[in-house]
Scaffold this motif. Structure first.
Motif, PDB file in Angstrom:
ATOM      1  N   PRO A   1      -1.058  18.134  -0.346  1.00 50.36           N
ATOM      2  CA  PRO A   1      -1.869  17.365  -0.093  1.00 50.36           C
ATOM      3  C   PRO A   1      -3.269  18.253   0.513  1.00 50.36           C
ATOM      4  CG  PRO A   1       0.328  16.707   1.005  1.00 50.36           C
ATOM      5  CD  PRO A   1       0.453  18.161  -0.124  1.00 50.36           C
ATOM      6  N   ALA A   2      -2.856  19.294   1.191  1.00 53.23           N
ATOM      7  CA  ALA A   2      -4.100  19.993   1.769  1.00 53.23           C
ATOM      8  C   ALA A   2      -5.147  20.769   0.709  1.00 53.23           C
ATOM      9  CB  ALA A   2      -3.655  21.206   2.536  1.00 53.23           C
TER      10      ALA A   2
ATOM     11  N   GLU B   1       1.900  12.117  -3.058  1.00 57.47           N
ATOM     12  CA  GLU B   1       3.148  12.194  -2.367  1.00 57.47           C
ATOM     13  C   GLU B   1       3.281  11.438  -1.052  1.00 57.47           C
ATOM     14  OE1 GLU B   1       4.452  16.056  -0.845  1.00 57.47           O
ATOM     15  OE2 GLU B   1       6.698  15.306  -0.879  1.00 57.47           O
ATOM     16  N   ARG B   2       4.211  10.609  -0.847  1.00 58.53           N
ATOM     17  CA  ARG B   2       4.282  10.037   0.265  1.00 58.53           C
ATOM     18  C   ARG B   2       5.803   9.691   0.461  1.00 58.53           C
ATOM     19  NH1 ARG B   2      -0.143  10.902   0.569  1.00 58.53           N
ATOM     20  NH2 ARG B   2      -1.882   9.751   1.498  1.00 58.53           N
ATOM     21  N   ARG B   3       6.148   9.490   1.694  1.00 51.45           N
ATOM     22  CA  ARG B   3       7.640   9.070   1.975  1.00 51.45           C
ATOM     23  C   ARG B   3       8.016   7.419   1.218  1.00 51.45           C
ATOM     24  NH1 ARG B   3      10.955  10.303   6.747  1.00 51.45           N
ATOM     25  NH2 ARG B   3      12.781   9.232   6.546  1.00 51.45           N
TER      26      ARG B   3
ATOM     27  N   GLN C   1      10.806   5.252   0.313  1.00 49.67           N
ATOM     28  CA  GLN C   1      12.333   5.076   0.508  1.00 49.67           C
ATOM     29  C   GLN C   1      12.911   4.130  -0.368  1.00 49.67           C
ATOM     30  OE1 GLN C   1      14.636   5.802   3.090  1.00 49.67           O
ATOM     31  NE2 GLN C   1      13.387   7.191   4.130  1.00 49.67           N
TER      32      GLN C   1
ATOM     33  N   HIS D   1       6.862   2.137   3.878  1.00 51.62           N
ATOM     34  CA  HIS D   1       6.350   3.655   4.418  1.00 51.62           C
ATOM     35  C   HIS D   1       5.466   4.286   3.608  1.00 51.62           C
ATOM     36  CE1 HIS D   1      10.628   3.438   5.970  1.00 51.62           C
ATOM     37  NE2 HIS D   1      10.245   4.450   6.626  1.00 51.62           N
ATOM     38  N   CYS D   2       4.881   4.000   2.342  1.00 51.46           N
ATOM     39  CA  CYS D   2       4.221   4.786   1.470  1.00 51.46           C
ATOM     40  C   CYS D   2       2.918   4.122   1.380  1.00 51.46           C
ATOM     41  CB  CYS D   2       4.738   4.894   0.275  1.00 51.46           C
ATOM     42  SG  CYS D   2       5.060   3.422  -0.558  1.00 51.46           S
ATOM     43  N   ALA D   3       2.233   3.349   2.310  1.00 51.11           N
ATOM     44  CA  ALA D   3       0.916   2.862   1.924  1.00 51.11           C
ATOM     45  C   ALA D   3      -0.190   3.882   1.854  1.00 51.11           C
ATOM     46  CB  ALA D   3       0.444   1.562   2.918  1.00 51.11           C
TER      47      ALA D   3
ATOM     48  N   MET E   1      -2.787  -0.110  -0.310  1.00 53.36           N
ATOM     49  CA  MET E   1      -1.852   0.088  -1.495  1.00 53.36           C
ATOM     50  C   MET E   1      -0.741   0.631  -1.250  1.00 53.36           C
ATOM     51  SD  MET E   1      -4.929   1.049  -4.602  1.00 53.36           S
ATOM     52  CE  MET E   1      -5.471   2.561  -3.515  1.00 53.36           C
ATOM     53  N   LEU E   2       0.370   0.624  -2.101  1.00 55.40           N
ATOM     54  CA  LEU E   2       1.657   1.098  -1.759  1.00 55.40           C
ATOM     55  C   LEU E   2       1.715   2.128  -3.151  1.00 55.40           C
ATOM     56  CD1 LEU E   2       3.892  -2.064  -1.310  1.00 55.40           C
ATOM     57  CD2 LEU E   2       3.144  -0.192   0.452  1.00 55.40           C
TER      58      LEU E   2
ATOM     59  N   GLN F   1       4.213   1.477  -5.903  1.00 52.61           N
ATOM     60  CA  GLN F   1       3.778   0.642  -6.829  1.00 52.61           C
ATOM     61  C   GLN F   1       2.280   0.872  -7.275  1.00 52.61           C
ATOM     62  OE1 GLN F   1       4.839  -3.271  -4.848  1.00 52.61           O
ATOM     63  NE2 GLN F   1       6.626  -3.126  -6.465  1.00 52.61           N
ATOM     64  N   ASP F   2       1.577   0.829  -6.617  1.00 54.28           N
ATOM     65  CA  ASP F   2       0.112   0.905  -7.243  1.00 54.28           C
ATOM     66  C   ASP F   2      -0.212   2.634  -7.608  1.00 54.28           C
ATOM     67  OD1 ASP F   2      -0.784  -1.653  -6.429  1.00 54.28           O
ATOM     68  OD2 ASP F   2      -0.559  -0.878  -4.449  1.00 54.28           O
TER      69      ASP F   2
ATOM     70  N   HIS G   1       8.076   8.668  10.498  1.00 55.49           N
ATOM     71  CA  HIS G   1       7.992   7.348   9.679  1.00 55.49           C
ATOM     72  C   HIS G   1       7.093   7.972   8.080  1.00 55.49           C
ATOM     73  CE1 HIS G   1       6.487   3.503   8.059  1.00 55.49           C
ATOM     74  NE2 HIS G   1       7.585   3.079   8.479  1.00 55.49           N
TER      75      HIS G   1
ATOM     76  N   TYR H   1      -1.988   2.540  11.396  1.00 54.45           N
ATOM     77  CA  TYR H   1      -1.399   2.169  10.306  1.00 54.45           C
ATOM     78  C   TYR H   1      -0.631   0.951  10.311  1.00 54.45           C
ATOM     79  CZ  TYR H   1       2.085   2.819   6.344  1.00 54.45           C
ATOM     80  OH  TYR H   1       2.827   2.654   5.312  1.00 54.45           O
TER      81      TYR H   1
ATOM     82  N   GLN I   1      -1.442  -7.733   0.047  1.00 59.10           N
ATOM     83  CA  GLN I   1      -3.040  -7.439   0.587  1.00 59.10           C
ATOM     84  C   GLN I   1      -3.810  -8.758   0.681  1.00 59.10           C
ATOM     85  OE1 GLN I   1      -5.135  -4.986  -2.206  1.00 59.10           O
ATOM     86  NE2 GLN I   1      -3.451  -3.231  -2.024  1.00 59.10           N
TER      87      GLN I   1
END
Lengths: 279, 337
Positions: free
Chosen positions: A215-216, A240-242, A244, A252-254, A258-259, A262-263, B266, B285, B298
């Motif tokens: 990410p950095a 990358e995101r969490r 689940q 968790h991953c917005a 957007m998610l 999925q997105d 989270h 968030y 959305q």
């Protein structure tokens, strides 16, 4: 098959890459069947279950193939991956997927393609590269830039050496620090941060970039790409995101609204512009 | 009886309830022995206390329990889903905000491939709604949810008792045996009860929250990160998956457990990187999720205005003025030349 229910697979091959990172090859437990999760496109991910340990999202690192084999390159980084590294050939795993949007292979034909991987970001980038190389003549050029923290952290070393001498692509390998190592087999690399290595590429408008880096590292690399005229629409990032659940329900991953599951996980930079915290 | 309305006079309320209880499993709003207000089983002859404004937990506890076993693993059979079978459960006395929250959860868990663990629970619930008057924590009057307050039967409080509206075939099946207490009417429910919920319904919250970002940051600094607001929120649904092995490793069980976007873990990923390390980022968030919606949802505001988050916040935080300001600024921007 109900969603979220893992299919049974077995670990067919275990190929250590570095002391903490290993390539696992999975096949269906019942060999006559094909795993649903074996049908994917580069950049997508699956959910990998280890009975008793839990489930994690993992990017595919191989090319989708007729053999139905799933390749996953995994670093020991948490309790599920620690447990996975204690498994042996023939051990059971669960898989479900494929999930998310992959890299936009369809728009890449006729363009200069630059692939940029940092650390274990090489996993989805390798998947994409292997797919590109099956029809390399479709693309104007293919360049792979792969950075690791230190020389001993390069994974897929045998392939890197082959790619380095291949005429089908240009390669540039970089390490953040060489730790006094002057050579690493026959692999040549430069020393310096990834964005510095990007600055050495001579890219131009129309080039399509696919990135998966820590990410950095994104902001510096994107700045370099834009400096060289690569358009926002042509920069594709695997985030990358969490994640689940993988199906847009666990929240968790917005990324903005957007998610990622999925997105994404592959987004175009144009789609991420102005989204706070996206990169 | 569907789509018909009936009068239930006050003196018939008790026999109506007793006859209803006779139909099977029922939960009512009540003050429990520990002083907490919950939906729970009535004890012998106990009537629902329809004057209670809000229960501690909303109805998501029935549809999506705090800890829910979803998969079991054995060496012989691999992973298998846990089957959920339950008889009908009637919930009596649900306010419109909590009904709207179920409509929202339905969108999350039933759109596309229905969630195998939510669906059977949803099918087992029958809902009897009741009108209510908002208190100081409610926001249904100012920024009401666009979600419909769907139910099987709805009771409008009127001076002489209740006006009972049959809203579904299931409602019809429940009311048929109770017809001795019901007198059909074509009078409309009084304005004050009929429209209180749907008044000022927010079709779409403004995408741009920049006009309130300084207030949001200020509020986030006071947030203790306890997560109470999310636990008691009727439309908060985020979950974690937890797998527990048997001691010999031959079997395992996977649970879906409530998670909380205000908790530090989270957004943490393998290797320890955290995408929302600062409490202010986590607060932001949650706010964005509530008002802007994620993914396929959305643009759909999920706050139903039940007021639980305000009533339960130990720091006394109240998002309503902020939401009202965001709405006001966007409508102002829309009308200015």
């Amino acid at each position: 098959m109900p969603p979220l229910l893992p299919e049974s697979a077995i670990i067919d091959e275990i190929i250590p890459q570095t002391p903490d990172t290993t390539l696992f090859r999975l096949l269906p437990k019942e060999r006559v069947k094909r795993l649903h999760a074996a049908d994917f496109s580069p950049g997508q991910f699956l959910q990998l279950s280890l009975p008793g340990a839990g489930e994690i999202p993992v990017s595919y690192c191989g090319a989708p193939g007729e053999d139905g084999c799933i390749e996953l390159c995994i670093k020991k980084a948490g309790h599920v991956t620690e447990f996975l590294h204690s498994r042996s050939i023939g051990s059971v795993a669960g898989v479900h997927g494929a999930y998310g949007n992959g890299f936009p292979l369809g728009i890449m034909a006729g363009h200069d393609i630059v692939l940029i991987a940092g650390g274990l970001g090489i996993a989805p980038i390798r998947s994409l590269l292997m797919s590109l190389l099956t029809r390399a003549s479709l693309y104007r050029s293919i360049t792979l830039l792969y950075g690791a923290r230190t020389p001993d952290q390069f994974v897929f070393r045998d392939e890197l050496i082959l790619w380095q001498s291949s005429t089908a692509l240009k390669t540039l390998f970089a390490v953040d620090r060489s730790d006094g190592v002057v050579s690493s087999g026959t692999l040549s690399y430069t020393t310096g941060m990834l964005n510095m290595a990007v600055a050495e590429l001579s890219l131009h408008e129309g080039c399509i970039a696919a990135l998966c880096v820590p990410p950095a590292a994104y902001p510096g690399i994107i700045t370099e790409l834009k400096k060289q005229g690569v358009e926002d629409e042509n920069i594709h990032l695997s985030l990358e995101r969490r994640m689940q659940c993988g199906v847009g329900r666990c929240a968790h991953c917005a990324v903005g609204t957007m998610l990622c599951c999925q997105d994404g996980p592959v987004f175009s930079y144009a789609g991420l512009r102005g989204i706070q915290g996206a990169i | 009886m569907k789509n018909r309305r009936f009068l239930l006079v006050g003196s018939d309320f008790e026999p109506f309830c007793m006859a209803l209880y006779g139909q099977g499993g029922i939960h009512i709003p009540k003050i429990c022995a520990d002083g907490g207000v919950r939906f729970a089983h009535p004890v012998e002859g106990e009537l629902p206390d329809l004057s209670l404004i809000r229960t501690i937990l909303p109805l998501k506890k029935y549809l999506f329990p705090p800890k829910d076993k979803v998969l079991s693993y054995s060496q012989d059979n691999g992973y298998q889903p846990v089957e959920y079978n339950s008889g009908k459960l009637l919930i009596f006395g649900v306010h419109p905000c909590d009904l709207a929250a179920i409509s929202y959860l339905d969108k999350i868990f039933l759109n596309g491939e229905p969630d195998a663990f939510y669906l059977p629970r949803r099918k087992s619930l029958a809902l009897i709604g009741v009108s209510c008057m908002p208190d100081k924590y409610c926001s249904c009057g100012d920024i009401a949810s666009p979600m419909p307050a769907d139910c099987d039967i709805f009771l409008y409080k009127i001076e002489t008792g209740y006006m009972v509206s049959c809203e579904s075939d299931e409602g019809s099946a429940i009311l048929s045996p109770l017809s001795p207490f019901l007198h059909e009417t074509d009078i409309l429910p009084p304005e004050s009860t009929r429209d209180n919920f749907s008044l000022n319904s927010v079709e779409k919250f403004p995408d741009d929250l920049s006009g309130v970002s300084s207030e949001l940051q200020e509020m986030a600094r006071s947030c203790l990160g306890c997560g109470a607001c999310s636990i008691c929120c009727p439309t908060c649904y985020c979950f974690d998956l937890l797998e527990l092995p048997s001691l010999n490793g031959e079997r395992a069980e996977r649970f879906r457990i409530w998670d909380n976007c205000l908790y530090q873990s989270h957004a943490e990923v393998a290797g320890g990187y955290n995408f929302r390390k600062a409490r202010t980022e986590r607060f932001d968030y949650r706010y964005r999720h509530k008002y802007l919606g994620f993914g396929q949802l959305q643009g759909i505001m999920s706050c139903v205005g039940c007021g639980r988050c305000i009533a339960n916040c130990p720091a006394g935080l109240d998002l309503r003025p902020l939401a009202c300001k965001a709405l006001k600024e966007s409508s102002h921007a829309a009308t200015s030349p």
